[in-house]
Design a protein around this motif. Structure first.
Motif, PDB file in Angstrom:
ATOM      1  N   GLN A   1       0.843  -1.199   0.000  1.00 24.34           N
ATOM      2  CA  GLN A   1       0.000   0.000   0.000  1.00 24.34           C
ATOM      3  C   GLN A   1       0.882   1.254   0.000  1.00 24.34           C
ATOM      4  OE1 GLN A   1      -2.474   0.066   3.493  1.00 24.34           O
ATOM      5  NE2 GLN A   1      -4.096   1.186   2.476  1.00 24.34           N
ATOM      6  N   THR A   2       1.936   1.249   0.812  1.00 26.56           N
ATOM      7  CA  THR A   2       2.835   2.413   0.857  1.00 26.56           C
ATOM      8  C   THR A   2       3.723   2.474  -0.389  1.00 26.56           C
ATOM      9  OG1 THR A   2       4.468   1.241   2.209  1.00 26.56           O
ATOM     10  CG2 THR A   2       2.833   2.561   3.377  1.00 26.56           C
ATOM     11  N   LEU A   3       4.114   1.316  -0.901  1.00 21.60           N
ATOM     12  CA  LEU A   3       4.910   1.284  -2.131  1.00 21.60           C
ATOM     13  C   LEU A   3       4.150   1.954  -3.268  1.00 21.60           C
ATOM     14  CD1 LEU A   3       7.331   0.209  -3.873  1.00 21.60           C
ATOM     15  CD2 LEU A   3       5.920  -1.827  -4.260  1.00 21.60           C
ATOM     16  N   LEU A   4       2.862   1.643  -3.380  1.00 20.01           N
ATOM     17  CA  LEU A   4       2.048   2.169  -4.473  1.00 20.01           C
ATOM     18  C   LEU A   4       1.328   3.463  -4.125  1.00 20.01           C
ATOM     19  CD1 LEU A   4       0.476  -1.214  -5.658  1.00 20.01           C
ATOM     20  CD2 LEU A   4       2.447  -0.009  -6.648  1.00 20.01           C
ATOM     21  N   LYS A   5       1.497   3.929  -2.877  1.00 17.83           N
ATOM     22  CA  LYS A   5       0.802   5.128  -2.367  1.00 17.83           C
ATOM     23  C   LYS A   5      -0.697   5.015  -2.610  1.00 17.83           C
ATOM     24  CE  LYS A   5       3.602   9.041  -1.421  1.00 17.83           C
ATOM     25  NZ  LYS A   5       4.112  10.312  -1.762  1.00 17.83           N
ATOM     26  N   LYS A   6      -1.273   3.964  -2.089  1.00 20.00           N
ATOM     27  CA  LYS A   6      -2.697   3.694  -2.241  1.00 20.00           C
ATOM     28  C   LYS A   6      -3.369   3.714  -0.875  1.00 20.00           C
ATOM     29  CE  LYS A   6      -3.041   2.561  -6.652  1.00 20.00           C
ATOM     30  NZ  LYS A   6      -3.979   3.196  -7.558  1.00 20.00           N
ATOM     31  N   SER A   7      -4.599   4.207  -0.845  1.00 23.66           N
ATOM     32  CA  SER A   7      -5.404   4.094   0.372  1.00 23.66           C
ATOM     33  C   SER A   7      -6.142   2.756   0.303  1.00 23.66           C
ATOM     34  CB  SER A   7      -6.393   5.251   0.480  1.00 23.66           C
ATOM     35  OG  SER A   7      -7.447   5.074  -0.443  1.00 23.66           O
TER      36      SER A   7
ATOM     37  N   LEU B   1      10.767  -0.407   3.480  1.00 16.36           N
ATOM     38  CA  LEU B   1      11.191  -0.637   2.096  1.00 16.36           C
ATOM     39  C   LEU B   1      10.092  -0.205   1.120  1.00 16.36           C
ATOM     40  CD1 LEU B   1      13.011  -4.049   2.486  1.00 16.36           C
ATOM     41  CD2 LEU B   1      14.040  -1.947   1.570  1.00 16.36           C
ATOM     42  N   GLY B   2       8.838  -0.408   1.495  1.00 12.55           N
ATOM     43  CA  GLY B   2       7.731   0.038   0.644  1.00 12.55           C
ATOM     44  C   GLY B   2       7.712   1.546   0.490  1.00 12.55           C
ATOM     45  N   ILE B   3       7.887   2.252   1.596  1.00 14.71           N
ATOM     46  CA  ILE B   3       7.885   3.725   1.560  1.00 14.71           C
ATOM     47  C   ILE B   3       9.077   4.241   0.754  1.00 14.71           C
ATOM     48  CG2 ILE B   3       8.103   5.827   2.957  1.00 14.71           C
ATOM     49  CD1 ILE B   3       6.638   4.221   5.226  1.00 14.71           C
ATOM     50  N   ALA B   4      10.267   3.728   1.066  1.00 14.78           N
ATOM     51  CA  ALA B   4      11.467   4.159   0.337  1.00 14.78           C
ATOM     52  C   ALA B   4      11.374   3.744  -1.131  1.00 14.78           C
ATOM     53  CB  ALA B   4      12.721   3.581   0.985  1.00 14.78           C
ATOM     54  N   GLY B   5      10.790   2.569  -1.378  1.00 16.16           N
ATOM     55  CA  GLY B   5      10.630   2.080  -2.748  1.00 16.16           C
ATOM     56  C   GLY B   5       9.768   2.991  -3.592  1.00 16.16           C
ATOM     57  N   ASN B   6       8.730   3.570  -2.990  1.00 16.43           N
ATOM     58  CA  ASN B   6       7.879   4.513  -3.718  1.00 16.43           C
ATOM     59  C   ASN B   6       8.700   5.698  -4.222  1.00 16.43           C
ATOM     60  OD1 ASN B   6       6.155   7.220  -3.448  1.00 16.43           O
ATOM     61  ND2 ASN B   6       4.838   5.571  -4.211  1.00 16.43           N
ATOM     62  N   THR B   7       9.517   6.259  -3.331  1.00 13.40           N
ATOM     63  CA  THR B   7      10.362   7.396  -3.714  1.00 13.40           C
ATOM     64  C   THR B   7      11.408   6.969  -4.748  1.00 13.40           C
ATOM     65  OG1 THR B   7      10.060   8.348  -1.513  1.00 13.40           O
ATOM     66  CG2 THR B   7      11.895   9.215  -2.820  1.00 13.40           C
TER      67      THR B   7
ATOM     68  N   THR C   1      14.068   4.260   9.762  1.00 12.91           N
ATOM     69  CA  THR C   1      14.438   3.129   8.909  1.00 12.91           C
ATOM     70  C   THR C   1      14.251   3.496   7.439  1.00 12.91           C
ATOM     71  OG1 THR C   1      13.850   1.621  10.711  1.00 12.91           O
ATOM     72  CG2 THR C   1      14.106   0.650   8.524  1.00 12.91           C
ATOM     73  N   VAL C   2      13.170   4.214   7.136  1.00 13.45           N
ATOM     74  CA  VAL C   2      12.960   4.723   5.771  1.00 13.45           C
ATOM     75  C   VAL C   2      14.137   5.621   5.385  1.00 13.45           C
ATOM     76  CG1 VAL C   2      11.539   6.253   4.327  1.00 13.45           C
ATOM     77  CG2 VAL C   2      10.432   4.571   5.829  1.00 13.45           C
ATOM     78  N   ASN C   3      14.548   6.507   6.296  1.00 13.56           N
ATOM     79  CA  ASN C   3      15.679   7.398   6.017  1.00 13.56           C
ATOM     80  C   ASN C   3      16.930   6.604   5.664  1.00 13.56           C
ATOM     81  OD1 ASN C   3      14.063   9.575   6.653  1.00 13.56           O
ATOM     82  ND2 ASN C   3      15.149  10.128   8.520  1.00 13.56           N
ATOM     83  N   LEU C   4      17.188   5.547   6.402  1.00 13.18           N
ATOM     84  CA  LEU C   4      18.367   4.714   6.126  1.00 13.18           C
ATOM     85  C   LEU C   4      18.305   4.168   4.704  1.00 13.18           C
ATOM     86  CD1 LEU C   4      20.927   3.135   7.076  1.00 13.18           C
ATOM     87  CD2 LEU C   4      19.349   1.299   7.703  1.00 13.18           C
ATOM     88  N   PHE C   5      17.146   3.625   4.330  1.00 12.90           N
ATOM     89  CA  PHE C   5      17.015   3.066   2.979  1.00 12.90           C
ATOM     90  C   PHE C   5      17.142   4.153   1.920  1.00 12.90           C
ATOM     91  CE2 PHE C   5      14.269  -0.409   5.037  1.00 12.90           C
ATOM     92  CZ  PHE C   5      15.376  -1.204   5.274  1.00 12.90           C
ATOM     93  N   LYS C   6      16.544   5.302   2.149  1.00 17.75           N
ATOM     94  CA  LYS C   6      16.659   6.393   1.179  1.00 17.75           C
ATOM     95  C   LYS C   6      18.120   6.816   1.011  1.00 17.75           C
ATOM     96  CE  LYS C   6      12.162   8.623   1.097  1.00 17.75           C
ATOM     97  NZ  LYS C   6      11.477   9.910   1.278  1.00 17.75           N
ATOM     98  N   GLN C   7      18.845   6.911   2.101  1.00 19.84           N
ATOM     99  CA  GLN C   7      20.261   7.276   2.014  1.00 19.84           C
ATOM    100  C   GLN C   7      21.048   6.178   1.299  1.00 19.84           C
ATOM    101  OE1 GLN C   7      21.339   8.131   6.084  1.00 19.84           O
ATOM    102  NE2 GLN C   7      20.105   9.979   6.138  1.00 19.84           N
ATOM    103  N   LEU C   8      20.711   4.928   1.584  1.00 20.60           N
ATOM    104  CA  LEU C   8      21.364   3.796   0.932  1.00 20.60           C
ATOM    105  C   LEU C   8      21.165   3.851  -0.579  1.00 20.60           C
ATOM    106  CD1 LEU C   8      22.855   1.072   1.648  1.00 20.60           C
ATOM    107  CD2 LEU C   8      20.591   0.008   1.520  1.00 20.60           C
TER     108      LEU C   8
END
Length: 186
Positions: free
Chosen positions: A40-46, A101-107, A156-163
């Motif tokens: 849901q967060t990966l695809l930014k869906k409600s 990973l879903g949140i960072a994956g969306n970005t 944790t999202v920040n870590l993945f985004k920086q990675l």
């Protein structure tokens, strides 16, 4: 989500479709609810939004690529390592990591629609071990235990985004700076 547990090799046979929490001895690595929330967060869906076939394919492709870059998921799939052992010893075997990973994956996909897969290779460089307190304590762990609190998810999202070499939003950068300042003072 039900399609994903059939299409994604790392979810197939490793997903508990009935419970929202996994018992210590379970052979399952994920829950359907965790996969649903992370996707849901990966695809930014409600919850009310329909997922198109293209979005479903993208989600399956994303989670498959993530799994290819977390070797222990393949070992769990082959039953060469127990899911219980992974949950006990690593961060990637917890819902917090999947959600982040879903949140960072969306970005990542939005920022790099052509080469996002190449950036996921960086997941191989992480020391996912829970004993790596320098990296995980205060970020994904509190007192050695995985924390699903919003701040821990965000860190944790920040870590993945920086990675993945993605820019943090002003709010994310502020949180990361506060976390770094706190780490230095302890």
């Amino acid at each position: 989500s039900r399609n994903l547990i059939v299409e994604v090799p790392y979810f197939k046979g490793l997903t508990d479709t009935e419970k929202t929490a996994i018992s210590n001895r379970s052979i399952k690595l994920f829950t359907l609810s965790t996969i649903y929330q992370a996707t849901q967060t990966l695809l930014k869906k409600s919850k009310k939004d329909k997922v198109t076939q293209a979005e479903g394919r993208l989600a399956a492709e994303f989670w498959t690529e993530v799994g290819k870059n977390i070797p222990e998921w393949e070992l769990a799939r082959q039953r060469k390592v127990s899911s219980a052992e992974l949950r006990k010893n690593t961060i990637h075997a917890h819902g917090l990591a999947l959600h982040a990973l879903g949140i960072a994956g969306n970005t990542l996909i939005a920022s790099h629609p052509k080469d996002w897969k190449n950036r996921l290779v960086q997941l191989r460089e992480l020391d996912w071990s829970r004993t790596n307190s320098r990296l995980w304590e205060g970020r994904a762990l509190i007192g050695g235990r995985v924390s699903k609190a919003l701040t821990n998810l965000s860190l944790t999202v920040n870590l993945f985004k920086q990675l993945f070499n993605l820019q943090l939003s002003p709010e994310e950068a502020k949180l990361e700076a506060a976390f770094a300042g706190h780490k230095k003072s302890t």
